[in-house]
Design a protein around this motif. Structure first.
Motif, PDB file in Angstrom:
ATOM      1  N   ALA A   1      61.869  19.713   3.874  1.00 46.00           N
ATOM      2  CA  ALA A   1      63.321  19.733   3.683  1.00 46.00           C
ATOM      3  C   ALA A   1      63.721  20.301   2.325  1.00 46.00           C
ATOM      4  N   ASP A   2      63.000  19.901   1.258  1.00 53.38           N
ATOM      5  CA  ASP A   2      63.425  20.339  -0.080  1.00 53.38           C
ATOM      6  C   ASP A   2      62.280  20.817  -0.982  1.00 53.38           C
ATOM      7  N   ARG A   3      61.073  20.963  -0.451  1.00 54.03           N
ATOM      8  CA  ARG A   3      59.888  21.413  -1.190  1.00 54.03           C
ATOM      9  C   ARG A   3      59.408  20.410  -2.238  1.00 54.03           C
ATOM     10  N   GLY A   4      59.910  19.169  -2.193  1.00 53.06           N
ATOM     11  CA  GLY A   4      59.434  18.153  -3.117  1.00 53.06           C
ATOM     12  C   GLY A   4      58.002  17.766  -2.796  1.00 53.06           C
ATOM     13  N   VAL A   5      57.322  17.205  -3.779  1.00 52.77           N
ATOM     14  CA  VAL A   5      55.938  16.758  -3.592  1.00 52.77           C
ATOM     15  C   VAL A   5      55.906  15.238  -3.729  1.00 52.77           C
ATOM     16  N   THR A   6      55.092  14.618  -2.886  1.00 56.26           N
ATOM     17  CA  THR A   6      54.934  13.165  -2.933  1.00 56.26           C
ATOM     18  C   THR A   6      53.477  12.821  -3.188  1.00 56.26           C
ATOM     19  N   PHE A   7      53.263  11.992  -4.216  1.00 54.35           N
ATOM     20  CA  PHE A   7      51.962  11.443  -4.554  1.00 54.35           C
ATOM     21  C   PHE A   7      52.082   9.928  -4.346  1.00 54.35           C
TER      22      PHE A   7
ATOM     23  N   GLU B   1      56.134   1.058  -0.772  1.00 56.61           N
ATOM     24  CA  GLU B   1      57.165   0.137  -1.212  1.00 56.61           C
ATOM     25  C   GLU B   1      57.986   0.613  -2.403  1.00 56.61           C
ATOM     26  N   ARG B   2      57.293   0.998  -3.505  1.00 58.03           N
ATOM     27  CA  ARG B   2      58.015   1.339  -4.744  1.00 58.03           C
ATOM     28  C   ARG B   2      57.443   2.587  -5.359  1.00 58.03           C
ATOM     29  N   ALA B   3      58.358   3.452  -5.786  1.00 56.62           N
ATOM     30  CA  ALA B   3      57.951   4.717  -6.388  1.00 56.62           C
ATOM     31  C   ALA B   3      59.007   5.149  -7.394  1.00 56.62           C
ATOM     32  N   VAL B   4      58.677   6.209  -8.110  1.00 52.45           N
ATOM     33  CA  VAL B   4      59.623   6.849  -9.013  1.00 52.45           C
ATOM     34  C   VAL B   4      59.821   8.275  -8.516  1.00 52.45           C
ATOM     35  N   CYS B   5      61.082   8.649  -8.357  1.00 52.13           N
ATOM     36  CA  CYS B   5      61.400  10.024  -7.970  1.00 52.13           C
ATOM     37  C   CYS B   5      61.896  10.761  -9.204  1.00 52.13           C
ATOM     38  N   LEU B   6      61.239  11.869  -9.520  1.00 50.96           N
ATOM     39  CA  LEU B   6      61.599  12.704 -10.662  1.00 50.96           C
ATOM     40  C   LEU B   6      62.246  13.986 -10.161  1.00 50.96           C
ATOM     41  N   GLU B   7      63.382  14.339 -10.720  1.00 52.22           N
ATOM     42  CA  GLU B   7      64.049  15.611 -10.434  1.00 52.22           C
ATOM     43  C   GLU B   7      63.837  16.500 -11.655  1.00 52.22           C
ATOM     44  N   PHE B   8      63.535  17.776 -11.422  1.00 53.84           N
ATOM     45  CA  PHE B   8      63.241  18.694 -12.514  1.00 53.84           C
ATOM     46  C   PHE B   8      64.348  19.734 -12.690  1.00 53.84           C
ATOM     47  N   HIS B   9      64.577  20.132 -13.937  1.00 50.04           N
ATOM     48  CA  HIS B   9      65.485  21.248 -14.196  1.00 50.04           C
ATOM     49  C   HIS B   9      64.902  22.529 -13.606  1.00 50.04           C
ATOM     50  N   ASP B  10      63.639  22.776 -13.910  1.00 53.37           N
ATOM     51  CA  ASP B  10      62.916  23.943 -13.395  1.00 53.37           C
ATOM     52  C   ASP B  10      61.787  23.440 -12.514  1.00 53.37           C
ATOM     53  N   PRO B  11      61.659  23.955 -11.291  1.00 52.97           N
ATOM     54  CA  PRO B  11      60.585  23.505 -10.395  1.00 52.97           C
ATOM     55  C   PRO B  11      59.202  23.632 -11.038  1.00 52.97           C
ATOM     56  N   VAL B  12      58.303  22.747 -10.619  1.00 55.06           N
ATOM     57  CA  VAL B  12      56.942  22.680 -11.161  1.00 55.06           C
ATOM     58  C   VAL B  12      55.923  22.968 -10.061  1.00 55.06           C
ATOM     59  N   THR B  13      54.705  23.288 -10.457  1.00 56.43           N
ATOM     60  CA  THR B  13      53.634  23.480  -9.484  1.00 56.43           C
ATOM     61  C   THR B  13      52.824  22.198  -9.367  1.00 56.43           C
ATOM     62  N   ALA B  14      52.258  21.992  -8.182  1.00 57.12           N
ATOM     63  CA  ALA B  14      51.399  20.827  -7.969  1.00 57.12           C
ATOM     64  C   ALA B  14      50.486  21.042  -6.775  1.00 57.12           C
TER      65      ALA B  14
ATOM     66  N   PRO C   1      56.853  26.055  -5.658  1.00 59.83           N
ATOM     67  CA  PRO C   1      57.282  25.193  -6.760  1.00 59.83           C
ATOM     68  C   PRO C   1      58.133  24.027  -6.239  1.00 59.83           C
ATOM     69  N   HIS C   2      58.005  22.889  -6.893  1.00 55.57           N
ATOM     70  CA  HIS C   2      58.643  21.650  -6.450  1.00 55.57           C
ATOM     71  C   HIS C   2      59.820  21.290  -7.350  1.00 55.57           C
ATOM     72  N   PRO C   3      61.018  21.111  -6.764  1.00 51.67           N
ATOM     73  CA  PRO C   3      62.167  20.697  -7.567  1.00 51.67           C
ATOM     74  C   PRO C   3      62.147  19.204  -7.898  1.00 51.67           C
ATOM     75  N   ASN C   4      61.273  18.452  -7.208  1.00 53.84           N
ATOM     76  CA  ASN C   4      61.170  17.016  -7.463  1.00 53.84           C
ATOM     77  C   ASN C   4      59.773  16.532  -7.107  1.00 53.84           C
ATOM     78  N   ALA C   5      59.448  15.363  -7.618  1.00 55.14           N
ATOM     79  CA  ALA C   5      58.154  14.738  -7.338  1.00 55.14           C
ATOM     80  C   ALA C   5      58.362  13.236  -7.233  1.00 55.14           C
ATOM     81  N   THR C   6      57.672  12.637  -6.280  1.00 56.60           N
ATOM     82  CA  THR C   6      57.693  11.190  -6.111  1.00 56.60           C
ATOM     83  C   THR C   6      56.283  10.675  -6.358  1.00 56.60           C
ATOM     84  N   LEU C   7      56.160   9.638  -7.200  1.00 58.69           N
ATOM     85  CA  LEU C   7      54.857   9.062  -7.506  1.00 58.69           C
ATOM     86  C   LEU C   7      54.969   7.550  -7.575  1.00 58.69           C
ATOM     87  N   THR C   8      53.836   6.879  -7.445  1.00 60.24           N
ATOM     88  CA  THR C   8      53.837   5.422  -7.321  1.00 60.24           C
ATOM     89  C   THR C   8      53.080   4.725  -8.451  1.00 60.24           C
TER      90      THR C   8
END
Length: 132
Positions: A74-80, A85-98, A106-113
């Motif tokens: 849907a949005d090219r975000g990456v999930t780790f 249950e609980r995570a942190v979603c980070l939004e980036f000014h400039d997309p990142v690689t992962a 490139p990912h405009p956001n990343a979710t990690l736990t």
């Protein structure tokens, strides 16, 4: 540098192991200027200045998040994710690689736990939102 281990549930630990995602290989670290995320063979690195927003989230479907790093179609975000249950979603000014090391997705956001999402947000510092 402050390191944050990921919070694993048993089911996510079993699903991640074949992909090299284990408690030893899944973590995030924050230093004065950079965020580093290791998730088995996947890596994300960005400056703290590139983080536009950070919020606590959760309630993920196991099938959509367990195992390897996941790409959102849907949005090219990456999930780790190591739990649903609980995570942190980070939004980036400039997309990142992962997911791909050459940067074609490139990912405009990343979710990690991280094991302590509130402490992780505090370590990011700045004026980032902490509600979630």
């Amino acid at each position: 540098m402050t390191r944050f281990d990921f919070a694993f549930t048993r089911a996510y630990r079993v699903a991640g192991a074949p992909f090299g995602v284990t408690p030893r290989t899944a973590w995030a670290a924050i230093d004065d200027d950079l965020l580093f995320v290791h998730f088995g063979p996947w890596r994300l690195r960005t400056s703290l200045d590139n983080i536009a927003d950070a919020t606590i989230t959760g309630g993920f479907a196991f099938i959509k998040t367990a195992g390897p790093a996941h790409l959102s179609l849907a949005d090219r975000g990456v999930t780790f994710a190591t739990n649903g249950e609980r995570a942190v979603c980070l939004e980036f000014h400039d997309p990142v690689t992962a997911i791909d090391p050459i940067g074609l997705l490139p990912h405009p956001n990343a979710t990690l736990t991280p094991s302590d999402p509130e402490a992780f947000l505090a370590a990011l510092g700045g004026d980032l939102p902490t509600a979630g």
